[in-house]
Design an enzyme around this catalytic site. Structure first.
Site, PDB file in Angstrom:
ATOM      1  N   ASP A 195       0.843  -1.191   0.000  1.00 61.35           N
ATOM      2  CA  ASP A 195       0.000   0.000   0.000  1.00 61.35           C
ATOM      3  C   ASP A 195       0.885   1.251   0.000  1.00 61.35           C
ATOM      4  O   ASP A 195       1.825   1.346  -0.795  1.00 61.35           O
ATOM      5  CB  ASP A 195      -0.953  -0.050   1.200  1.00 61.35           C
ATOM      6  CG  ASP A 195      -2.056   1.000   1.131  1.00 61.35           C
ATOM      7  OD1 ASP A 195      -2.997   0.803   0.365  1.00 61.35           O
ATOM      8  OD2 ASP A 195      -1.946   2.016   1.834  1.00 61.35           O
ATOM      9  N   TYR A 319      -2.345  10.565   3.960  1.00 65.66           N
ATOM     10  CA  TYR A 319      -1.391  10.784   2.877  1.00 65.66           C
ATOM     11  C   TYR A 319      -2.086  10.810   1.520  1.00 65.66           C
ATOM     12  O   TYR A 319      -1.530  11.287   0.544  1.00 65.66           O
ATOM     13  CB  TYR A 319      -0.363   9.660   2.834  1.00 65.66           C
ATOM     14  CG  TYR A 319       0.656   9.643   3.938  1.00 65.66           C
ATOM     15  CD1 TYR A 319       1.865   8.989   3.756  1.00 65.66           C
ATOM     16  CD2 TYR A 319       0.433  10.249   5.165  1.00 65.66           C
ATOM     17  CE1 TYR A 319       2.810   8.938   4.761  1.00 65.66           C
ATOM     18  CE2 TYR A 319       1.362  10.212   6.176  1.00 65.66           C
ATOM     19  CZ  TYR A 319       2.559   9.543   5.970  1.00 65.66           C
ATOM     20  OH  TYR A 319       3.490   9.483   6.960  1.00 65.66           O
ATOM     21  N   HIS A 376      -4.774  -7.730   0.656  1.00 66.78           N
ATOM     22  CA  HIS A 376      -4.025  -6.483   0.787  1.00 66.78           C
ATOM     23  C   HIS A 376      -3.148  -6.439   2.031  1.00 66.78           C
ATOM     24  O   HIS A 376      -2.066  -5.867   2.012  1.00 66.78           O
ATOM     25  CB  HIS A 376      -5.035  -5.325   0.822  1.00 66.78           C
ATOM     26  CG  HIS A 376      -4.420  -3.968   0.807  1.00 66.78           C
ATOM     27  ND1 HIS A 376      -3.716  -3.477  -0.263  1.00 66.78           N
ATOM     28  CD2 HIS A 376      -4.395  -2.985   1.746  1.00 66.78           C
ATOM     29  CE1 HIS A 376      -3.296  -2.249   0.001  1.00 66.78           C
ATOM     30  NE2 HIS A 376      -3.689  -1.931   1.216  1.00 66.78           N
TER      31      HIS A 376
END
Length: 401
Positions: A195, A319, A376
């Site tokens: 990620d 972010y 993920h």
């Protein structure tokens, strides 16, 4: 794990040992807020349980009841404190003095390879705790072949960030993470990430000579890159299905990132208003982005959400605000094509590169590992397989560190 806390003699700035303790008053406030948090009325959308509209009312109601009456934060806190934790002040020429938290397993071997593990959103350093426990079971400090450094990214978890007058961008976070490794006395290291962590590892591989190699469990094309010609590259049926699933996710599951990227103030304030709002927003990802055949236990999801709540991570760690602006502007997040690259592919991650594409685009691909399970949150979902890949990659490249 106390024997793994011996800081290498080469460290230039000595980190301070840290123990996490959430005060009773904070636990009481959390419980009161959660108890009073209202679950919205039943609607056609939130009655659907297949995930296509997000979390269901049924799941959120059950999760709230479990969080209130059965969840034990102290057990998760004990797991965090079972590994050596530290804090260190990193000086950055733009962000100033940034307080960084990291967990670590320090080796007593002179030839130990430093490895930096970088989490993403909506994760934390807690993702790597199962892997760290496996390493402690496998090695003693005298035998451990690696220095394992697992930070909370700037503005995530137990780490601080820049002042309110400066946005924490990927560039700044990458520079701070590189400086962390330098301040720990490492003049060469491997970066590992998924990620946002994979984006940071990519950037570090280009910008910093001390980053000698990188291993990622998410690999995507840059915005200005096109896939190799299909007639010259075989794609397996499994890869074709994964690509199709990724395309559907871009169409139906990317709205959260656009909200983060374009309205970080609003979503940060909304989601941090009460624990149930936070759980709905990030719990959705722990449900959707994992292997549906092997879902994360609810206790694990609640532990991750609790950590976000008690550390006020969500409104700080957006972010995506910088990331999405870069994507919309077509800005590249380059990756070194000279330094060795490892790529572990998990079938239920949101994005992927087929093996044939990866091998053509990255002639420096030293390891490609395709898994039949996992998603993920690779280190959290499949810690044994994740660690096997990392160790195999280190074995192939350790001579250059």
């Amino acid at each position: 794990m106390a024997n793994f806390n011996t800081i290498p003699a080469t460290t230039t700035i000595k980190p301070e040992p840290f123990t996490l303790y959430v005060p009773d008053k904070d636990l009481a406030e959390f419980h009161d807020l959660l108890k009073l948090s209202k679950i919205g009325p039943s609607t056609w959308w939130n009655q659907q349980t297949d995930g296509r509209f997000g979390v269901s009312r049924e799941w959120l109601s059950h999760a709230k009841e479990t969080w209130l009456n059965k969840f034990d934060w102290c057990a998760h806190e004990a797991q965090i404190n079972s590994v050596p934790n530290f804090k260190i002040t990193i000086h950055d020429h733009e962000a100033g003095d940034v307080r960084i938290h990291f967990a670590a397993l320090f080796s007593k071997r002179d030839d130990a390879v430093p490895v930096l593990f970088l989490h993403g959103y909506p994760g934390s350093f807690m993702e790597f705790l199962p892997m760290m426990r496996l390493l402690v079971e496998k090695y003693t400090p005298e035998m451990l072949p690696y220095h394992v450094i697992v930070p909370s990214l700037p503005d995530y978890g137990l780490s601080g960030g820049a002042s309110e007058d400066l946005e924490m961008t990927l560039d700044r976070a990458a520079r701070i993470m590189n400086q962390l490794m330098l301040d720990l006395g490492f003049d060469g290291y491997i970066a590992q990430g998924g990620d946002l962590g994979s984006m940071l590892a990519r950037m570090m591989s280009v910008e910093y000579k001390e980053c000698k190699a990188l291993h990622v469990n998410m690999l995507v094309l840059n915005t200005d890159e096109t896939p190799p010609a299909p007639e010259t590259h075989d794609i397996t049926p499994e890869e074709a299905a994964h690509l199709e699933r990724s395309e559907r996710w871009q169409e139906t599951g990317f709205a959260y990132a656009l909200e983060h990227g374009t309205r970080p103030s609003t979503i940060g304030l909304v989601v941090s208003s009460n624990p149930l709002a936070l759980l709905a927003w990030i719990g959705e990802k722990h449900l959707e982005w994992t292997d549906p055949r092997h879902p994360l236990p609810l206790d694990t999801i609640l532990g991750m959400a609790s950590f976000y709540w008690f550390t006020s991570t969500f409104p700080r760690g957006l972010y995506h605000a910088a990331l999405v602006k870069n994507i919309l502007a077509g800005k590249r997040h380059p990756i070194s094509k000279e330094k060795p690259l490892g790529y572990s592919q998990y079938p239920y991650d949101m994005a992927m590169l087929p093996e044939s594409w990866a091998r053509e685009i990255y002639p420096n691909l030293a390891l490609f590992s395709r898994h039949t399970q996992g998603g993920h949150f690779a280190a959290l979902e499949m810690p044994e397989a994740f660690l096997d890949d990392v160790e195999e990659f280190i074995g192939r490249v350790r001579d250059i560190i």
